[in-house]
Design an enzyme around this catalytic site. Sequence first.
Site, PDB file in Angstrom:
ATOM      1  N   LEU A  33     -24.181-104.747 -11.241  1.00  0.00           N
ATOM      2  CA  LEU A  33     -23.085-103.176 -11.431  1.00  0.00           C
ATOM      3  C   LEU A  33     -23.083-102.665 -10.132  1.00  0.00           C
ATOM      4  CD1 LEU A  33     -24.672-101.777 -14.542  1.00  0.00           C
ATOM      5  CD2 LEU A  33     -22.845-103.388 -14.461  1.00  0.00           C
ATOM      6  N   ALA A  74     -19.945-113.568  -9.853  1.00  0.00           N
ATOM      7  CA  ALA A  74     -20.702-112.663  -8.745  1.00  0.00           C
ATOM      8  C   ALA A  74     -20.490-112.952  -7.471  1.00  0.00           C
ATOM      9  CB  ALA A  74     -22.026-112.435  -9.506  1.00  0.00           C
ATOM     10  N   ALA A  75     -19.661-111.986  -6.795  1.00  0.00           N
ATOM     11  CA  ALA A  75     -19.518-112.038  -5.198  1.00  0.00           C
ATOM     12  C   ALA A  75     -18.814-110.775  -4.804  1.00  0.00           C
ATOM     13  CB  ALA A  75     -18.555-113.317  -5.073  1.00  0.00           C
ATOM     14  N   ASN A  92     -24.618-112.304   0.141  1.00  0.00           N
ATOM     15  CA  ASN A  92     -24.301-112.180  -1.122  1.00  0.00           C
ATOM     16  C   ASN A  92     -23.374-113.175  -1.778  1.00  0.00           C
ATOM     17  OD1 ASN A  92     -24.963-109.093  -2.230  1.00  0.00           O
ATOM     18  ND2 ASN A  92     -24.572-108.714  -0.013  1.00  0.00           N
ATOM     19  N   THR A 117     -11.843-119.762  -3.992  1.00  0.00           N
ATOM     20  CA  THR A 117     -10.514-119.040  -3.687  1.00  0.00           C
ATOM     21  C   THR A 117      -9.628-119.871  -2.718  1.00  0.00           C
ATOM     22  OG1 THR A 117      -9.983-117.228  -1.927  1.00  0.00           O
ATOM     23  CG2 THR A 117     -12.126-118.158  -1.777  1.00  0.00           C
ATOM     24  N   TYR A 141     -15.206-114.375   4.305  1.00  0.00           N
ATOM     25  CA  TYR A 141     -15.210-114.144   2.859  1.00  0.00           C
ATOM     26  C   TYR A 141     -14.659-115.878   2.652  1.00  0.00           C
ATOM     27  CZ  TYR A 141     -13.103-114.212  -1.645  1.00  0.00           C
ATOM     28  OH  TYR A 141     -12.531-114.608  -3.131  1.00  0.00           O
ATOM     29  N   PHE A 169      -6.018-117.197  -5.610  1.00  0.00           N
ATOM     30  CA  PHE A 169      -5.869-116.205  -4.407  1.00  0.00           C
ATOM     31  C   PHE A 169      -5.540-114.962  -5.233  1.00  0.00           C
ATOM     32  CE2 PHE A 169      -6.041-115.414  -0.138  1.00  0.00           C
ATOM     33  CZ  PHE A 169      -5.433-114.241   0.119  1.00  0.00           C
ATOM     34  N   TYR A 206       0.388-104.123   5.890  1.00  0.00           N
ATOM     35  CA  TYR A 206      -0.403-104.300   7.005  1.00  0.00           C
ATOM     36  C   TYR A 206       0.237-105.459   7.673  1.00  0.00           C
ATOM     37  CZ  TYR A 206      -4.150-101.065   5.491  1.00  0.00           C
ATOM     38  OH  TYR A 206      -4.703-100.194   4.979  1.00  0.00           O
ATOM     39  N   ARG A 279      -3.978-106.929   9.818  1.00  0.00           N
ATOM     40  CA  ARG A 279      -5.368-106.871   9.681  1.00  0.00           C
ATOM     41  C   ARG A 279      -5.991-108.314  10.200  1.00  0.00           C
ATOM     42  NH1 ARG A 279      -5.822-105.355   3.439  1.00  0.00           N
ATOM     43  NH2 ARG A 279      -4.595-107.111   3.239  1.00  0.00           N
TER      44      ARG A 279
END
Length: 322
Positions: A33, A74-75, A92, A117, A141, A169, A206, A279
């Site tokens: 959480l 979970a990531a 993580n 991804t 990432y 993606f 961006y 970015r």
Amino acid sequence: MNLLVTGGAGYIGGTVSTILMQAGHRVTVLDNLCHSKRAELPVGAEFVEADIADRPRVEALLRELKPDGVLHFAALIEAGESMQKPEIYFRNNTASTLALLEAMHATGTNRLVFSSTAAVYGEPKSTPIEETAALAPTNAYGESKLMVEQMLGWFHRVHGLRYASLRYFNVAGALPGRGEAHEPETHIIPLILDVALGRRASINIYGDDYPTPDGTCIRDYIHVRDLADAHILAIKALGERERMILNLGNGSGFSVKEVIASARRVTGHAIPAEIKPRRDGDPARLVAGSEKAKTELGWQPEYPELDRILESAWEWHKQRYA
């Protein structure tokens, strides 16, 4: 099937969990959480609040549940943040997944669907991107996810782990009662819809000097329901298949400006936009070639149109703040 879903309180994991339960499967959600709320848990799922990095806790849970498989969502997912704090992404996303894999191996849990991804490809030489394309992430990432894929390959080779790594993606859209919301929010479609609702003054673009037709980044947007269907097909296919690496996407890319234009059509709001500097780590174009998923899973996206994706997101977003 009896399934464990890590990160099942989140946007994608929660959607997959909901559809699995609607199909009659038993679902246990494991989530710490950290970026979701207890109220966002899928109704009807069993819930264990824990971190996948806690190997003894996860191993004990697997021994108790004896699941047919694990769907691992979970990531941490923010590419921009990963270029500022790469260490937390490797901890993580990569190291924590190793703890999960060790717990699975120790308990004989041998079937895994991994939420990967298209960021593992980095800046592709051509699009649409096929699964055979070079793997060269441009942000931490993507690198953290690629390292997990490499671990999966070795666990398959040495320990016989059956796995599917699904590379996608930009996931978007909503189901009734469940949509995209992050804390803090950084994804473009919820941010754009916040502007339409008057919660933000404008949307930031961006970079408008990329080598694309309108100068803004192009991404392949896939409806969350289509994505969920592919995960369910994959966990079932692992009963016969030992290893799958598949792209998931519509095969059509849309630029940032095109997404904003779609949102203006769907919402009827002006949605002011401001140009900001690029970015770090943002590739110009990411569009997935998904023919392999269609052939091997029998998967077919039902929501390929950008306006339909935005419409479902807009309906949920309005209800969210009603």
